[in-house]
Design a protein around this motif. Structure first.
Motif, PDB file in Angstrom:
ATOM      1  N   LEU A   1     -28.907  -0.419   6.800  1.00 13.77           N
ATOM      2  CA  LEU A   1     -27.592  -0.859   6.322  1.00 13.77           C
ATOM      3  C   LEU A   1     -27.012  -1.949   7.211  1.00 13.77           C
ATOM      4  N   LEU A   2     -27.174  -1.799   8.528  1.00  8.06           N
ATOM      5  CA  LEU A   2     -26.691  -2.836   9.447  1.00  8.06           C
ATOM      6  C   LEU A   2     -27.416  -4.154   9.219  1.00  8.06           C
ATOM      7  N   ASN A   3     -28.713  -4.082   8.930  1.00  5.35           N
ATOM      8  CA  ASN A   3     -29.482  -5.287   8.652  1.00  5.35           C
ATOM      9  C   ASN A   3     -28.981  -5.972   7.382  1.00  5.35           C
ATOM     10  N   GLU A   4     -28.677  -5.192   6.334  1.00  5.68           N
ATOM     11  CA  GLU A   4     -28.150  -5.762   5.101  1.00  5.68           C
ATOM     12  C   GLU A   4     -26.796  -6.421   5.335  1.00  5.68           C
ATOM     13  N   ILE A   5     -25.936  -5.773   6.106  1.00  5.24           N
ATOM     14  CA  ILE A   5     -24.620  -6.341   6.415  1.00  5.24           C
ATOM     15  C   ILE A   5     -24.787  -7.632   7.202  1.00  5.24           C
ATOM     16  N   HIS A   6     -25.721  -7.641   8.127  1.00  6.40           N
ATOM     17  CA  HIS A   6     -25.974  -8.836   8.934  1.00  6.40           C
ATOM     18  C   HIS A   6     -26.430  -9.993   8.048  1.00  6.40           C
ATOM     19  N   LYS A   7     -27.326  -9.718   7.105  1.00  9.86           N
ATOM     20  CA  LYS A   7     -27.797 -10.764   6.197  1.00  9.86           C
ATOM     21  C   LYS A   7     -26.660 -11.324   5.359  1.00  9.86           C
ATOM     22  N   ILE A   8     -25.764 -10.459   4.910  1.00 11.21           N
ATOM     23  CA  ILE A   8     -24.625 -10.909   4.109  1.00 11.21           C
ATOM     24  C   ILE A   8     -23.686 -11.765   4.949  1.00 11.21           C
ATOM     25  N   MET A   9     -23.446 -11.335   6.182  1.00  8.63           N
ATOM     26  CA  MET A   9     -22.515 -12.069   7.044  1.00  8.63           C
ATOM     27  C   MET A   9     -23.071 -13.418   7.461  1.00  8.63           C
ATOM     28  N   ILE A  10     -24.362 -13.525   7.676  1.00  7.33           N
ATOM     29  CA  ILE A  10     -24.978 -14.790   8.074  1.00  7.33           C
ATOM     30  C   ILE A  10     -24.948 -15.784   6.916  1.00  7.33           C
ATOM     31  N   GLY A  11     -25.095 -15.282   5.689  1.00  3.78           N
ATOM     32  CA  GLY A  11     -25.157 -16.153   4.529  1.00  3.78           C
ATOM     33  C   GLY A  11     -23.847 -16.852   4.215  1.00  3.78           C
ATOM     34  N   LYS A  12     -22.727 -16.294   4.652  1.00  5.70           N
ATOM     35  CA  LYS A  12     -21.427 -16.877   4.341  1.00  5.70           C
ATOM     36  C   LYS A  12     -20.969 -17.775   5.472  1.00  5.70           C
TER      37      LYS A  12
END
Length: 79
Positions: free
Chosen positions: A43-54
């Protein structure tokens, strides 16, 4: 209320694991804890991917200063 429910269910699960004996109960408890840790990391990895993309949001102060400068430039152009 959710915390109380989680504590109550964890207590029941702990007593349930004691009936299996130390070896089997320990293996099951280890599997549960390890599974929760791995899921948390996913879940932390998914959140990180979302945050990096924006791209980062501009602050309100930057927006205000830009708007103020536009209004000043427009007022100077009218004169």
């Amino acid at each position: 209320m959710k915390l109380f429910t989680a504590i109550l269910l964890s207590t029941i699960l702990g007593y349930f694991l004691l009936f299996f004996g130390p070896f089997v109960g320990g293996l099951l408890a280890f599997g549960i804890v390890l599974g929760l840790l791995i899921r948390g990391l996913m879940l932390l990895n998914e959140i990180h991917k979302i945050m990096i993309g924006k791209k980062p949001r501009r602050s309100v102060l930057d927006e205000y200063l830009e708007e103020r400068n536009r209004k000043e430039n427009a007022a100077e152009f009218k004169m």
